[in-house]
Design a protein around this motif. Structure first.
Motif, short mmCIF file in Angstrom:
data_model
loop_
_atom_site.label_atom_id
_atom_site.label_comp_id
_atom_site.label_asym_id
_atom_site.label_seq_id
_atom_site.Cartn_x
_atom_site.Cartn_y
_atom_site.Cartn_z
N ALA A 371 0.76 -1.24 0.02
CA ALA A 371 0.09 -0.01 0.03
C ALA A 371 0.83 1.30 0.13
O ALA A 371 0.65 2.29 -0.82
N ALA A 372 1.88 1.44 0.78
CA ALA A 372 2.76 2.22 0.93
C ALA A 372 3.56 2.64 -0.31
O ALA A 372 3.71 3.85 -1.00
N GLN A 395 -3.25 -8.98 -4.60
CA GLN A 395 -3.01 -10.31 -4.07
C GLN A 395 -2.94 -10.59 -2.49
O GLN A 395 -3.47 -11.62 -2.20
N ALA A 396 -2.23 -9.54 -1.93
CA ALA A 396 -2.15 -9.88 -0.42
C ALA A 396 -3.62 -9.53 0.06
O ALA A 396 -3.78 -10.20 1.06
N HIS A 397 -4.36 -8.71 -0.36
CA HIS A 397 -5.96 -8.61 0.35
C HIS A 397 -6.57 -9.93 -0.03
O HIS A 397 -7.31 -10.31 1.10
N ALA A 398 -6.44 -10.52 -1.20
CA ALA A 398 -7.21 -11.78 -1.47
C ALA A 398 -6.61 -12.82 -0.35
O ALA A 398 -7.51 -13.63 0.00
N GLU A 399 -5.42 -12.67 -0.18
CA GLU A 399 -4.91 -14.01 0.68
C GLU A 399 -5.39 -13.62 2.04
O GLU A 399 -5.70 -14.53 2.65
N GLN A 413 -11.72 -2.13 5.27
CA GLN A 413 -10.46 -2.24 5.55
C GLN A 413 -9.52 -2.26 4.15
O GLN A 413 -8.44 -2.24 4.17
N GLU A 414 -10.37 -2.27 3.09
CA GLU A 414 -9.52 -2.06 1.85
C GLU A 414 -9.42 -0.57 1.01
O GLU A 414 -9.25 -0.52 0.00
N ASN A 415 -9.64 0.26 1.84
CA ASN A 415 -9.40 1.67 1.64
C ASN A 415 -8.21 2.06 0.83
O ASN A 415 -8.04 2.87 0.14
N ASN A 440 -14.98 9.12 -3.33
CA ASN A 440 -15.55 8.05 -2.92
C ASN A 440 -15.34 7.23 -1.88
O ASN A 440 -16.01 7.09 -0.70
N VAL A 441 -13.83 7.13 -1.67
CA VAL A 441 -13.27 6.59 -0.36
C VAL A 441 -13.71 7.55 0.73
O VAL A 441 -13.78 7.10 1.86
N ALA A 442 -13.32 9.02 0.70
CA ALA A 442 -13.49 9.72 1.44
C ALA A 442 -14.95 9.72 2.07
O ALA A 442 -15.37 9.99 3.23
#
Length: 555
Positions: A371-372, A395-399, A413-415, A440-442
């Motif tokens: 993310a960073a 991929q890390a999110h899916a895992e 948590q996927e923001n 939209n995220v905001a």
């Protein structure tokens, strides 16, 4: 950075507990203040010898000192082998409602402790209800997921509370269950219900650790934080022996942008936690959590050298596991690079942890890194690198989702994924799409409240709009961000810049002055602070001017 934290909220309830169970005969209570843990009185049918360690264990339980609490309940069980509530207490010490979802082994152990309590037999209807309530959570078998278990516990505790309306402990544990319930609660109804009960108890029992602790957790949102300030300023005074009690006030201080109070709170907590470790207790996790908040407060108040030193110190916290140390090191390195707008450093983070070491990292750790790196690469103008990191982030999110199916859905948590996509679109010149994505995220973040220790999406949107020279819209974004996350360094500076570019000199002066004030303890050489001081010096006495100020370019 949200994924290494995923925890902590809270609860409690009302009515004086000093008169609990007066209609039940043969009750004993140690009561009183216990060596810096606050005042707790939980009358039971256990022997007088068992009641004192029992009350102390309850006080520790209310401050989430779970290891010591379980030992205290075990001591009570040893002093009175017929004390069924001592086994209730041990089972409760395994149920970390706001911290984690217990695994199958914990469920099995908790169920076994409740079986022992039931085999001994509760001596009063009130004790039976407490035992049956936690038994509802520890129901044997794999058929119940965490939400079903916690919902059953909430319903059972509601019954305990309704049947014992003058029982402060029943109120406290019911309130905690409400706050910990993993349910969609956009109107904060559960928190507000808990706060109403806790406020009543706070008036009658101002030294009860659970009342104060749970009031802080219940108020730990941007919307409710002011309601927890009085409790925050009291908790450490009534329970100075608890590392967690020393830390918890900083949740409210962070929400309200009271950085120096947060710093003092977490320095004390980290020191107390290290003493726990020296006594062969599990203090490392408390120390690392305090250092997380400490680093964040240092950054927001311009104390960059101290923030950097904290990052170094987390690498060698005594008693911490290798995974805990890695979690903290990655989380702080990722957050600090973004907070300081060190885009190239952020972009290089994933590369730094590559090769064989990356294979050993958890999905959550890789989420923080990618993310960073994705945002850092995009904001450095490296769209190609950002896209590579974005795919690895997906991929890390899916895992992570695959390994945490027992958790409630956590799309919020996927923001970080959506934010990375927005900055990639910006880097690729798809600016309308970038602004829409980040907006939209905001908007979604506004509905649930900005996570603590998180860079608000609304602040990021302000940065993006400044980059597009839309200073009026940027100012509105920064001001909205400051309303939810007061006194953040970047939001204050961004609001000042946006006001300056818009020709709103008095507003620019106000935000620059606030930034300088917030950083009065600072050791920072950040150019933003130099610019703020220069602007204030140049515009001193020039109120009412339409001059648009310096020719600074947006970051």
């Amino acid at each position: 950075m949200r994924f290494q934290r995923l925890i902590l909220v809270l609860f409690l309830l009302s009515l004086p507990f000093s008169s609990v169970g007066m209609d039940e005969a043969h009750h004993h209570s140690g009561g009183g203040e216990m060596e810096g843990l606050g005042k707790v009185s939980f009358p039971t049918s256990c022997s007088p010898d068992a009641q004192k360690p029992f009350d102390r264990a309850v006080a520790l339980l209310h401050s989430f000192q779970y290891e010591e609490s379980k030992s205290g309940f075990a001591d009570a069980a040893q002093k009175d082998t017929q004390c069924a509530m001592a086994f209730w207490g041990q089972a409760m010490s395994l149920y970390h409602e706001l911290w984690e979802h217990p695994d199958a082994g914990t469920i099995k152990n908790g169920s076994a402790l409740i079986d022992k309590a039931k085999a001994i037999g509760a001596k009063t209807p009130r004790e039976r209800e407490f035992i049956d309530a936690v038994a509802a959570f520890y129901e044997p078998g794999d058929g119940l997921d965490y939400t079903a278990r916690s919902s059953a516990y909430v319903k059972a505790m509601e019954g305990v509370y309704n049947h014992n309306p003058n029982d402060g402990e029943a109120a406290a544990f019911y309130a905690l269950s409400l706050i910990a319930l993993p349910a969609h609660d956009p109107d904060l109804a559960n928190r507000k219900k808990a706060i109403a009960i806790l406020d009543k108890l706070f008036t009658s029992e101002p030294d009860h650790p659970g009342v104060i602790h749970y009031l802080i957790h219940a108020s730990d949102t941007p919307q409710l934080a002011p309601l927890g300030l009085e409790a925050a300023r009291r908790y450490a005074r009534i329970a100075p022996s608890s590392a967690h009690a020393l830390h918890m006030p900083s949740h409210i201080f962070t929400r309200l942008g009271l950085w120096q109070e947060s710093i003092e709170s977490n320095i004390a907590s980290a020191a107390a936690a290290e003493k726990m470790t020296a006594r062969h207790l599990e203090g490392a996790s408390y120390q690392l959590h305090a250092m997380d908040f400490l680093s964040y407060a240092y950054l927001q108040s311009g104390q960059d050298a101290k923030a950097a030193r904290t990052v170094d110190e987390v690498k060698s916290v005594p008693g911490a596991t290798a995974e805990e140390l890695m979690n903290s090191e990655i989380m702080l390195a990722a957050r600090d690079s973004l907070e300081l707008h060190q885009w190239k450093e952020a972009a290089s983070l994933a590369t730094h942890w590559q090769n064989d070491q990356m294979k050993d990292l958890s999905a959550g750790q890789r989420i923080d890194l990618y993310a960073a790196s994705a945002v850092g690469a995009a904001r450095s103008g490296d769209a190609k690198g950002a896209r590579v990191d974005l795919e690895k982030l997906k991929q890390a999110h899916a895992e992570w989702r695959a390994k945490n199916k027992g958790y409630a859905k956590r799309e919020d948590q996927e923001n970080d994924l959506l934010e990375a996509e927005a900055w990639l679109a910006f880097a690729e010149g798809r600016t309308p799409e970038a602004v829409k994505l980040l907006g939209n995220v905001a908007d979604e973040e506004d509905k649930k409240g900005v996570d603590s220790l998180t860079m608000p999406a609304r602040e990021m949107l302000g940065d993006m709009l400044l980059g597009l020279h839309e200073s009026g819209a940027a100012l509105a974004a920064f001001e909205a961000s400051l309303a939810e996350a007061p006194n953040r360094f970047d939001s204050l500076y961004g609001a000042a810049q946006a006001a300056e570019f818009s020709g709103a000199q008095e507003k620019a002066k106000s935000y620059y002055a606030k930034l300088v004030e917030v950083c009065s303890h600072g050791d920072s050489g950040r150019p933003e602070l130099h610019e703020a001081k220069t602007y204030l010096a140049q515009t001193h006495g020039s109120a009412g001017s339409d001059d648009k100020g310096s020719k600074l370019e947006p970051r």
